[in-house]
Scaffold this motif. Structure first.
Motif, mmCIF file in Angstrom:
data_model
loop_
_atom_site.group_PDB
_atom_site.id
_atom_site.type_symbol
_atom_site.label_atom_id
_atom_site.label_comp_id
_atom_site.label_asym_id
_atom_site.label_seq_id
_atom_site.Cartn_x
_atom_site.Cartn_y
_atom_site.Cartn_z
ATOM 1 N N GLY A 254 -8.499 11.453 -2.799
ATOM 2 C CA GLY A 254 -7.069 11.265 -3.017
ATOM 3 C C GLY A 254 -6.770 9.774 -3.090
ATOM 4 N N ARG A 255 -5.486 9.450 -3.237
ATOM 5 C CA ARG A 255 -5.092 8.056 -3.338
ATOM 6 C C ARG A 255 -5.171 7.407 -1.950
ATOM 7 N NH1 ARG A 255 0.842 5.937 -4.368
ATOM 8 N NH2 ARG A 255 0.312 3.749 -4.041
ATOM 9 N N GLY A 256 -5.764 6.263 -1.874
ATOM 10 C CA GLY A 256 -5.752 5.505 -0.627
ATOM 11 C C GLY A 256 -4.898 4.273 -0.865
ATOM 12 N N PHE A 257 -5.519 3.132 -0.946
ATOM 13 C CA PHE A 257 -4.745 1.960 -1.340
ATOM 14 C C PHE A 257 -5.633 1.042 -2.177
ATOM 15 C CE2 PHE A 257 -6.678 1.034 2.734
ATOM 16 C CZ PHE A 257 -7.220 -0.226 2.567
ATOM 17 N N ASP A 258 -4.961 0.205 -2.951
ATOM 18 C CA ASP A 258 -5.659 -0.688 -3.861
ATOM 19 C C ASP A 258 -5.715 -2.074 -3.243
ATOM 20 O OD1 ASP A 258 -6.892 -1.257 -6.361
ATOM 21 O OD2 ASP A 258 -5.095 -2.407 -6.860
ATOM 22 N N ASP A 259 -6.905 -2.646 -3.196
ATOM 23 C CA ASP A 259 -7.076 -3.960 -2.563
ATOM 24 C C ASP A 259 -7.596 -4.985 -3.570
ATOM 25 O OD1 ASP A 259 -7.183 -5.944 -0.666
ATOM 26 O OD2 ASP A 259 -8.861 -5.122 0.444
ATOM 27 N N HIS A 260 -7.082 -4.893 -4.795
ATOM 28 C CA HIS A 260 -7.397 -5.906 -5.818
ATOM 29 C C HIS A 260 -6.285 -6.946 -5.844
ATOM 30 C CE1 HIS A 260 -10.821 -3.993 -7.862
ATOM 31 N NE2 HIS A 260 -10.262 -2.866 -7.488
ATOM 32 N N TRP A 261 -6.661 -8.197 -5.958
ATOM 33 C CA TRP A 261 -5.690 -9.284 -5.998
ATOM 34 C C TRP A 261 -6.110 -10.278 -7.055
ATOM 35 C CZ3 TRP A 261 -1.533 -8.908 -2.691
ATOM 36 C CH2 TRP A 261 -1.647 -7.961 -1.682
ATOM 37 N N GLU A 262 -5.105 -10.931 -7.645
ATOM 38 C CA GLU A 262 -5.404 -11.943 -8.651
ATOM 39 C C GLU A 262 -6.224 -13.064 -8.037
ATOM 40 O OE1 GLU A 262 -2.541 -14.066 -11.357
ATOM 41 O OE2 GLU A 262 -1.543 -12.106 -11.191
ATOM 42 N N SER A 263 -5.897 -13.425 -6.807
ATOM 43 C CA SER A 263 -6.561 -14.547 -6.150
ATOM 44 C C SER A 263 -6.198 -14.535 -4.676
ATOM 45 C CB SER A 263 -6.089 -15.874 -6.765
ATOM 46 O OG SER A 263 -4.722 -16.062 -6.467
#
Lengths: 342, 342
Positions: free
Chosen positions: B90-99
């Motif tokens: 299922g959906r958890g959380f997204d931990d992508h960042w530009e910087s």
DNA sequence: GCAGTTAATGAATCGCATG
DNA sequence: CCATGCGATTCATTAACTG
């Protein structure tokens, strides 16, 4: 410096590059000597060491912790007649600073100089406390590059409890940076005992995964072969040097030999050179020498170096002495001739 | 902000003050409700909470760790006929960042908003990892003032080993800041068992220092009265949530209830309000509610909030729901009426 | 019921295969 | 060539099960 990050610490008057001290070592350091002690400002000495061809595989830095206090040496002497023990205070080191900015500027210059002295497989370990570690880490990210950060090692110890309305501080921090993250690192895997809960469930045998037909892991099984333990993690529980321990020198903030043994064992091979610019009572020197690693120690306090020399002499080791002299003093105060102690 | 330090993190485009979101809560939060869940951007919600008169005594923030990955929820279901267990994501959380800059900017805004919500006796606890903790600490020193720093708590856990040419990471970091260092802090002293070496030497009895005529400590003696243990330090050894533990929800990065229990016990009294802007699977909410602390949780993931509500329902607790709406959306998308769950 | 045994899987990390 | 993915590695933990 590999990849300078865009996020840096800034303060008024910050300058990471500074005029060279033009330091010289008299006499010059012999890279193969088991132990070399250098008396003088470690920045001057570190700069002078750049003229050496050989680099260091491990540099351990244990600078003052920015406590704002003076730390004294406790000298215990037993009176030969009465048998009574008398205590007196000797010079330790002074940990007063104008500001955090001054402290960090001074430290940055040393870290930078040490960086230049590391071999490609080498690493630096900075011993700090949890109040300063964060500023120092950001600084090191700038000086080494963030991709060179290897570990935040937590040294957890136990001490006499004190009442305070907060969780008592029972850990120091050791920041480890590698010189070149693309180079094959010097690293000997060490192991620690299995957790009690694991031993209860699995015994001493190694665990192996059992994979089902669909490729998913079904369960684990235990092998006959005994496990070597778990790979050593980054939290180390090591006792402080007891007030009556044999290794105790009386020097303030003395670090336990077990801590240095572990570090040197993991980060160097016999024959690799070790550097300690804040030698203090010489724990790094004593341990490195015993483990067959040529070691260079620097301290500006002559009493501390005498302590180091005596400690090494008790181990049956000869010590080569040198002195670091900045350009400004080189003509004003000619240095005494080299002495060989022990 | 008490005393802004001169040393700060700088990056291009850094701005700690930002245009207010003008957020509103629909319906408004009732300060005495045992558990309140707010759905929406936590920055919007935190700003809206400023309109509350009552503050929070403990804010626990468990933001993404800047891992650069997506974290999924594992949903396990047992087929009632075959008894087989099926797993889906299922959906958890997204931990992508530009910087790192973007990450820190976002975090700084939340920390700043939380700071304004604390009572004078209150404190903030930030759960981070040793790669980001240092940047976050320097940031917090700027936002709170360095004299508000209370503790770097090290959470030491054990987990599956992985081969690497480095010391394996086995700890997280919890930074604790108090709102006002001059105020009498909320702090309940907790104790942990005596060290094995202490028990071997002294037994279970309390130790008392015996002071001689000259004022120096002569020796210690053991009392009859059993020791409560040593005051809890800042290194906590707590097991991770086991893969098959009853408290496990399947939500990624779930924190153990034991960790939150300890924190809430030490930093709050019954009746004190607790805040968790990154509620996730609701560990903080479940523990705080059980311990009689009114608690507000915020999350932008509806699935996570459903999980929280279900978890609290299992504890027999009613949940009040609210929604955070930024100004820009307030007219475009009217909110649904309040629901009372559980 | 209690003690001992078995099952399941994770904020991991490296290396090699694949796009 | 760099980014992405998947297999292999094998400890820690608690629930469920077995005798």
């Amino acid at each position: 410096m590999v990849g300078a990050p865009k996020i840096t610490l800034q303060w008024p008057g910050k300058a990471l590059s500074r005029a060279p001290t033009g330091g010289r070592l008299t006499p010059a350091v012999c890279p193969d000597a088991p132990v070399t002690l250098i008396e003088g400002d470690n920045l001057v000495a570190l700069e002078a060491l750049q003229q050496d061809a050989a680099g260091f595989t491990l540099a351990y830095l244990d600078p003052p912790f920015f406590t704002g206090r003076s730390h004294h040496r406790v000298i215990r002497q037993r009176d030969p007649e009465s048998g009574q023990i008398s205590r007196s205070l000797g010079r330790g080191f002074d940990d007063h600073w104008e500001s955090l900015e001054h402290y960090l500027s001074a430290l940055a210059a040393r870290i930078s100089a040490v960086h230049a002295l590391l071999t490609p497989q080498g690493c630096l370990v900075l011993h700090v406390d949890p109040k300063t570690s964060h500023y120092v880490k950001v600084l090191c990210d700038e000086l080494f590059g963030p991709e060179c950060f290897a570990s935040e090692i937590v040294w957890r110890y136990r001490r006499w409890p004190s009442k305070q309305r907060n969780f008592q501080r029972v850990h120091d921090v050791l920041l480890r940076y590698v010189k070149d993250p693309k180079a094959e690192p010097r690293f000997q895997q060490l192991y620690e005992p299995l957790a009690p809960s694991t031993r209860a469930t699995w015994g001493e045998g190694q665990q192996r995964a059992v994979v089902g037909a669909d490729g998913r892991r079904v369960r684990s099984s235990t092998l006959e072969q005994p496990s070597r333990g778990v790979p050593l993690g980054d939290v180390w529980e090591i006792g402080i040097v007891a007030p009556v321990a044999k290794e105790r020198t009386g020097y303030p903030t003395q670090k336990p030999e077990a801590l240095l043994t572990r570090l040197i064992e993991a980060c160097t091979l016999p024959g690799d050179r070790v550097l300690d610019p804040y030698a203090g009572s010489g724990t790094t020197l004593a341990v490195a020498a015993r483990m067959g690693r040529p070691v260079v120690g620097i301290d500006e306090n002559r009493e501390a170096l005498e302590l180091c020399a005596a400690r090494l002499r008790r181990q049956g080791l000869g010590v080569r002495r040198s002195r670091a002299v900045p350009r400004s003093l080189r003509q004003a105060r000619p240095t005494s001739p080299a002495r060989l102690t022990g």
